[in-house]
Design an enzyme around this catalytic site. Sequence first.
Site, mmCIF file in Angstrom:
data_model
loop_
_atom_site.group_PDB
_atom_site.id
_atom_site.type_symbol
_atom_site.label_atom_id
_atom_site.label_comp_id
_atom_site.label_asym_id
_atom_site.label_seq_id
_atom_site.Cartn_x
_atom_site.Cartn_y
_atom_site.Cartn_z
ATOM 1 N N HIS A 117 -29.200 19.562 5.896
ATOM 2 C CA HIS A 117 -28.285 19.938 4.806
ATOM 3 C C HIS A 117 -29.027 19.788 3.483
ATOM 4 C CE1 HIS A 117 -23.964 19.413 2.953
ATOM 5 N NE2 HIS A 117 -24.793 20.009 2.095
ATOM 6 N N HIS B 233 -29.836 22.396 -0.008
ATOM 7 C CA HIS B 233 -29.745 23.710 -0.681
ATOM 8 C C HIS B 233 -31.057 23.937 -1.412
ATOM 9 C CE1 HIS B 233 -25.296 23.835 -0.166
ATOM 10 N NE2 HIS B 233 -25.467 22.528 -0.148
ATOM 11 N N HIS C 8 -19.285 23.880 4.783
ATOM 12 C CA HIS C 8 -18.988 22.717 3.956
ATOM 13 C C HIS C 8 -17.472 22.493 4.036
ATOM 14 C CE1 HIS C 8 -22.961 23.135 2.238
ATOM 15 N NE2 HIS C 8 -22.764 22.206 1.333
ATOM 16 N N GLU D 252 -15.547 17.613 1.802
ATOM 17 C CA GLU D 252 -16.401 16.953 0.805
ATOM 18 C C GLU D 252 -15.451 16.457 -0.289
ATOM 19 O OE1 GLU D 252 -19.063 19.593 -1.345
ATOM 20 O OE2 GLU D 252 -20.247 17.927 -2.163
ATOM 21 N N ASP E 271 -28.811 17.124 0.459
ATOM 22 C CA ASP E 271 -27.940 18.084 -0.243
ATOM 23 C C ASP E 271 -28.684 18.802 -1.387
ATOM 24 O OD1 ASP E 271 -25.595 19.519 -0.556
ATOM 25 O OD2 ASP E 271 -24.440 17.891 -1.447
ATOM 26 N N ASP E 272 -28.727 18.158 -2.562
ATOM 27 C CA ASP E 272 -29.395 18.743 -3.736
ATOM 28 C C ASP E 272 -30.269 17.656 -4.353
ATOM 29 O OD1 ASP E 272 -27.841 21.426 -3.998
ATOM 30 O OD2 ASP E 272 -26.291 19.906 -3.762
HETATM 31 N N1 ADE Z 1 -23.824 23.918 -3.325
HETATM 32 C C1 ADE Z 1 -24.845 23.101 -3.568
HETATM 33 N N2 ADE Z 1 -24.491 21.839 -3.323
HETATM 34 C C2 ADE Z 1 -23.208 21.853 -2.903
HETATM 35 C C3 ADE Z 1 -22.291 20.868 -2.496
HETATM 36 N N3 ADE Z 1 -22.592 19.567 -2.465
HETATM 37 N N4 ADE Z 1 -21.052 21.249 -2.148
HETATM 38 C C4 ADE Z 1 -20.715 22.533 -2.178
HETATM 39 N N5 ADE Z 1 -21.547 23.505 -2.548
HETATM 40 C C5 ADE Z 1 -22.783 23.169 -2.907
HETATM 41 ZN ZN ZN Z 2 -24.227 21.008 0.377
#
Ligand code: ADE
Ligand code: ZN
Length: 339
Positions: free
Chosen positions: A18, A20, A198, A201, A279-280
Site C-alpha cells: 500500500h 501511492h 480503500h 480509513e 501509504d504516502d
Molecule cells: N490517496 C493517497 N493517499 C490516500 C489515502 N491515505 N487515502 C485515500 N486516498 C489516498
Molecule cells: Zn492509501
Amino acid sequence: MDENLKRYIELIPKAELHVHIEGTFEPELMFEIAQRNNVSLNYNSVEDLRKAYEFNSLQDFLDIYYGAANVLLHEQDFYDLTMAYLQRAHADNVVHTEIFFDPQTHTERGVSFETVINGISNALKDAKTQLGISSKLIMCFLRHLSEQSALETLEEALPYKHKIIAIGLDSSEKGNPPSKFFNAFNRVREEGFFVVCHAGEEGPAEYVWEAIDLLEAERIDHGVASIHDETLMDELRDRDIPLTVCPLSNLKLKVVDDLKQVPIKAFLDKGMLVTLNSDDPSYFGGYVNDNYLQTAKALNLSRNDIYTLAKNSFTASFITAEERNAFIEKLHTFDKNFR
Ligand code: ADE
Ligand code: ZN
C-alpha cells in the site's frame, strides 16, 4: 526498543502493498522537477513545504498532494519519482512492492495515460534488474470523481492491461462509498483484474462491507474501522481478505490520536491477514521500516509478531504460488539465521 528487535525489523525481507507513487514525492525532487519543467510551486523552499505537512484530515492532505502532482509532466518525471521510491524501499529490505498510481490526477491536467504508465513501468523494469526488487502496479480510480470518469479511465487503461495487476479506489472516502462504483468494478472484474479498495480509513465499517460484498474486493486498504464490527472481522478472517494498514498515515491524518490505537495487535490476535505499509511516506514521516519500528514500539510487538506481519505481506501479495513460496522460504532462512 531492544536493539536486536530493531535490527530484525530493519533486515527482515518484506513486501509493501500500500504505497501511492504520488505520495512518495520528496520535496527535494519536487523542487528539482518543478524547476526543470518551469512550473511554480506554491512554496518558496523545501522547508516551507515540509512545514505545510500538518494535516487534520484526509482532505487536508489530499489538497496538498494533488497540488504537488501538478509538476509531473513528462515520462522522465514519472520515471525519476518511481526510481527514487524503489531505491528507498530497497534500503528497507522491501523485496516486492505493489504500487498505486492515480491516472486521473494526471490525465485531467492533459498528461497522457501513456506518459504516466510508461515512466512508472520503465522504472519498475530497471529496478528489477538493478536492485532485484520485484513489483506490480495497481491503478486507482479517484472516488471524488464520477463513476463515468472511472469507466473512461478503465477504457484508457485497457491497451496497457498487461502492466496492471489490480484496480483500486482511493481519494476522499466520506460521502463516496464503494457502492458509487458498483458498475465500474463489474467491468473491472469482467476484464480480469484483481480488485482492491480503500475502505474504513475515515469511513465506517459499512464501507468495508460494501467493498467486499458489492465490489468483491480481494484486499482492503486501511480497513481500521473494522475494529468496531466483530462480525466483519470474522468475515475478513474467514474469507482470507487481507488489510493493508498504514499506522503513520493514520496518525498523521488524525484517524487515531496515538499509534497505540491502531488495531494491529487486535487484528493479529484475531488471526486476520494484516500487513504494515507506508501509504504516502514522503508526507507521513516514514517509509515502511519506520512504520514497523514505531508500531512495534507503541504496541510492544514481539519478534514473532514482526515475522507474522512480514509473512502476511507475501501471503497477501498478487504473485504466483511459486513466487510466494520463494519469498516465504527466504523469510524463513532469514529468521533461522538471525542473531
Ligand atoms: N490517496 C493517497 N493517499 C490516500 C489515502 N491515505 N487515502 C485515500 N486516498 C489516498
Ligand atoms: Zn492509501
